[in-house]
Design a protein around this motif. Sequence first.
Motif, PDB file in Angstrom:
ATOM      1  N   ILE A 239      39.435  40.477  44.365  1.00  0.00           N
ATOM      2  CA  ILE A 239      38.913  41.840  44.544  1.00  0.00           C
ATOM      3  C   ILE A 239      37.453  41.916  44.128  1.00  0.00           C
ATOM      4  N   LEU A 240      37.110  41.336  42.976  1.00  0.00           N
ATOM      5  CA  LEU A 240      35.739  41.447  42.476  1.00  0.00           C
ATOM      6  C   LEU A 240      34.754  40.618  43.294  1.00  0.00           C
ATOM      7  N   SER A 241      35.251  39.606  44.001  1.00  0.00           N
ATOM      8  CA  SER A 241      34.342  38.792  44.819  1.00  0.00           C
ATOM      9  C   SER A 241      33.674  39.623  45.911  1.00  0.00           C
ATOM     10  N   ASP A 242      34.337  40.705  46.344  1.00  0.00           N
ATOM     11  CA  ASP A 242      33.748  41.598  47.360  1.00  0.00           C
ATOM     12  C   ASP A 242      32.533  42.349  46.837  1.00  0.00           C
ATOM     13  N   LEU A 243      32.417  42.473  45.511  1.00  0.00           N
ATOM     14  CA  LEU A 243      31.348  43.281  44.918  1.00  0.00           C
ATOM     15  C   LEU A 243      30.147  42.457  44.477  1.00  0.00           C
ATOM     16  N   VAL A 244      30.251  41.139  44.584  1.00  0.00           N
ATOM     17  CA  VAL A 244      29.145  40.277  44.168  1.00  0.00           C
ATOM     18  C   VAL A 244      27.923  40.541  45.051  1.00  0.00           C
ATOM     19  N   GLY A 245      26.790  40.854  44.420  1.00  0.00           N
ATOM     20  CA  GLY A 245      25.553  41.087  45.153  1.00  0.00           C
ATOM     21  C   GLY A 245      25.406  42.507  45.690  1.00  0.00           C
ATOM     22  N   ARG A 246      26.394  43.372  45.447  1.00  0.00           N
ATOM     23  CA  ARG A 246      26.314  44.752  45.940  1.00  0.00           C
ATOM     24  C   ARG A 246      25.797  45.688  44.858  1.00  0.00           C
ATOM     25  N   ARG A 247      25.182  46.805  45.270  1.00  0.00           N
ATOM     26  CA  ARG A 247      24.721  47.824  44.329  1.00  0.00           C
ATOM     27  C   ARG A 247      25.786  48.904  44.141  1.00  0.00           C
ATOM     28  N   ILE A 248      26.499  49.218  45.208  1.00  0.00           N
ATOM     29  CA  ILE A 248      27.439  50.342  45.193  1.00  0.00           C
ATOM     30  C   ILE A 248      28.868  49.819  45.255  1.00  0.00           C
ATOM     31  N   VAL A 249      29.734  50.423  44.448  1.00  0.00           N
ATOM     32  CA  VAL A 249      31.138  50.011  44.429  1.00  0.00           C
ATOM     33  C   VAL A 249      31.844  50.521  45.674  1.00  0.00           C
ATOM     34  N   GLN A 250      32.367  49.599  46.455  1.00  0.00           N
ATOM     35  CA  GLN A 250      33.224  49.960  47.589  1.00  0.00           C
ATOM     36  C   GLN A 250      34.126  48.777  47.892  1.00  0.00           C
ATOM     37  N   LEU A 251      35.424  49.016  47.821  1.00  0.00           N
ATOM     38  CA  LEU A 251      36.408  47.967  48.084  1.00  0.00           C
ATOM     39  C   LEU A 251      36.911  48.098  49.511  1.00  0.00           C
ATOM     40  N   ARG A 252      37.154  46.959  50.166  1.00  0.00           N
ATOM     41  CA  ARG A 252      37.728  47.042  51.509  1.00  0.00           C
ATOM     42  C   ARG A 252      39.185  47.490  51.400  1.00  0.00           C
ATOM     43  N   PRO A 253      39.726  48.155  52.421  1.00  0.00           N
ATOM     44  CA  PRO A 253      41.120  48.612  52.364  1.00  0.00           C
ATOM     45  C   PRO A 253      42.063  47.435  52.100  1.00  0.00           C
ATOM     46  N   MET A 254      42.954  47.600  51.132  1.00  0.00           N
ATOM     47  CA  MET A 254      43.867  46.498  50.811  1.00  0.00           C
ATOM     48  C   MET A 254      45.216  47.046  50.377  1.00  0.00           C
ATOM     49  N   ILE A 255      46.243  46.208  50.555  1.00  0.00           N
ATOM     50  CA  ILE A 255      47.598  46.531  50.108  1.00  0.00           C
ATOM     51  C   ILE A 255      48.009  45.477  49.089  1.00  0.00           C
ATOM     52  N   LEU A 256      48.385  45.904  47.889  1.00  0.00           N
ATOM     53  CA  LEU A 256      48.943  45.009  46.884  1.00  0.00           C
ATOM     54  C   LEU A 256      50.451  44.992  47.068  1.00  0.00           C
ATOM     55  N   VAL A 257      50.980  43.839  47.448  1.00  0.00           N
ATOM     56  CA  VAL A 257      52.407  43.709  47.751  1.00  0.00           C
ATOM     57  C   VAL A 257      53.075  42.870  46.665  1.00  0.00           C
ATOM     58  N   GLY A 258      54.152  43.389  46.096  1.00  0.00           N
ATOM     59  CA  GLY A 258      54.874  42.647  45.070  1.00  0.00           C
ATOM     60  C   GLY A 258      56.179  43.322  44.736  1.00  0.00           C
ATOM     61  N   GLU A 259      57.003  42.639  43.955  1.00  0.00           N
ATOM     62  CA  GLU A 259      58.315  43.176  43.604  1.00  0.00           C
ATOM     63  C   GLU A 259      58.187  44.437  42.754  1.00  0.00           C
ATOM     64  N   PRO A 260      59.176  45.321  42.801  1.00  0.00           N
ATOM     65  CA  PRO A 260      59.111  46.562  42.010  1.00  0.00           C
ATOM     66  C   PRO A 260      58.957  46.264  40.521  1.00  0.00           C
ATOM     67  N   GLY A 261      58.185  47.101  39.838  1.00  0.00           N
ATOM     68  CA  GLY A 261      58.036  46.966  38.392  1.00  0.00           C
ATOM     69  C   GLY A 261      57.016  45.948  37.952  1.00  0.00           C
TER      70      GLY A 261
END
Length: 522
Positions: free
Chosen positions: A296-318
């Motif tokens: 996730i943080l690799s997307d922000l390297v070299g950027r001035r403004i925080v903006q994450l690309r749309p993503m889905i975190l998939v994993g087991e409940p809990g």
Amino acid sequence: MSNPGDDGDDFELPAVARDDVLTGAAADSADSEKHLKNLPRILRYAKLLGDHARHVEQRLIAEIEELCPDLALNTAWAVAQDVDTGLALATELDRRAAEYNDPNLRSLSDCVRLLCLPATRGGLHFQQYFRVAKALLLSFEIIRDRDEQLCCEMERFAFGWAALPGCAHISVGHASAAENALMLGSRMVEHRIAAARQEAIQAQEEKLHLTEEAEQETAEISGRTPTAEDNQPSDRLIVARLSADEMKNYRLKEILASLKNVVNVPLPLVMVPPLHEVRSKLLLEFPYAGRVIDLILSDLVGRRIVQLRPMILVGEPGGGKTRFVRSLGQALNLYVWRTDCSRGDAAFGGTDRRWHSAEPCHPLLAVARSRTASPLVLLDELEKAPSSSTSNAGRLWDCLLSFTEAETSARHFDPALQVNLDLSRISFVATANSLDPLPGPIRDRFLVVTFPKPGAEDLDALLPAVMVDLIKERGLDQRWIRPLDENEHVAVAKLWQGGSMRRLRRIVEIILRERDLSATRN
């Protein structure tokens, strides 16, 4: 003055120790940061730890070898790198400092303590923590007139270390004392930084307002009406633009009441904070999610403004997905707007002003709540959104498509305001237990990231956050709640072998309840 080395010891250093000495000396030689050279030794090592420099222990081993050649305890610490050997080495350096009247050896002993001490636990090694704290604070007084950024970093570390004995209940057990000092130092100034940032934003808004008024007066004299683009700073964005006539529309009166600080206002964009600090903070709380954090943080390297690309975190409940997104937003200084997708439909995209229930799209409401143009929208349990809506609004999945495309999000038509909105700087992060129900277009537009489950080895890192959450729910002050004792910790470790964070939370909740009942009976 006689040589403070081991005159009676005539032996070769083990290969491991020799390599550490050479590595440490080479690391010091290659260091190009001149301001480190003039720092008191203990602050120099604190700075190296804060910068996550390589070969920190080896640098200290090389320094000790230079002043105390062939010192057996230095060799042992180079090999073992454990607490007891480190403290024995520090004691020996103190003895030699007194015997040979050499203050350099005393500062070396403090640095050994700095690197080898573990997280505070039950008052153990209190005098050792106290001595290092004194050395850090006295050294900090010497550099107060130095570079402001350097002083800020050293202040964080020195006062974070001084707070260690009193903050054992929120320390991370598996982390070192130095790592906990960095974490505590950051927490000590969070509210002051937030207040200063808010004050700066308000001052900037006032200045911008005065500038706009002056330009408006000038434009009226010259017969020209300025556009919003003429004076919009690069670190701000006007999300919603309405003309004077549109603002007077009686149907918008109730809707605009909650949007008066957003419409026609250049809103600040959140700047990227130091990413190494964000990474350290997240790893302390989620040690099992290092790969996800780095991705996730690799997307922000070299950027001035925080903006994450749309993503889905998939994993087991809990597994802690929702909590991770909240902590990620907090670490990046983003306001987090949560949408419960199990009850969501296309009303997320706004409802038409013709209806009595008209409201703007939810991302605009997130902007209004955060007073920034770049909040984080958390789409919780996205796979549970109704696949065929029983209302007239339509499916949530369908309305999300226009928000997650760069072109359409910059010109999203809001049905309530009847104008195009610029929502291009909003970050959308979803959680899901499974991808199976999600339609193809959603999978295409979101980056799918597998979120791991925590293991038994992560228990010490997870317990402080679980305790803090439960204490907050009870409305108590966490300073008055003691951490789990040894027997309670053993019980938790026996009952929770990794997996669901919800199960861990229930176990700790039961133990705290039993503790309260026991206190009542006694």
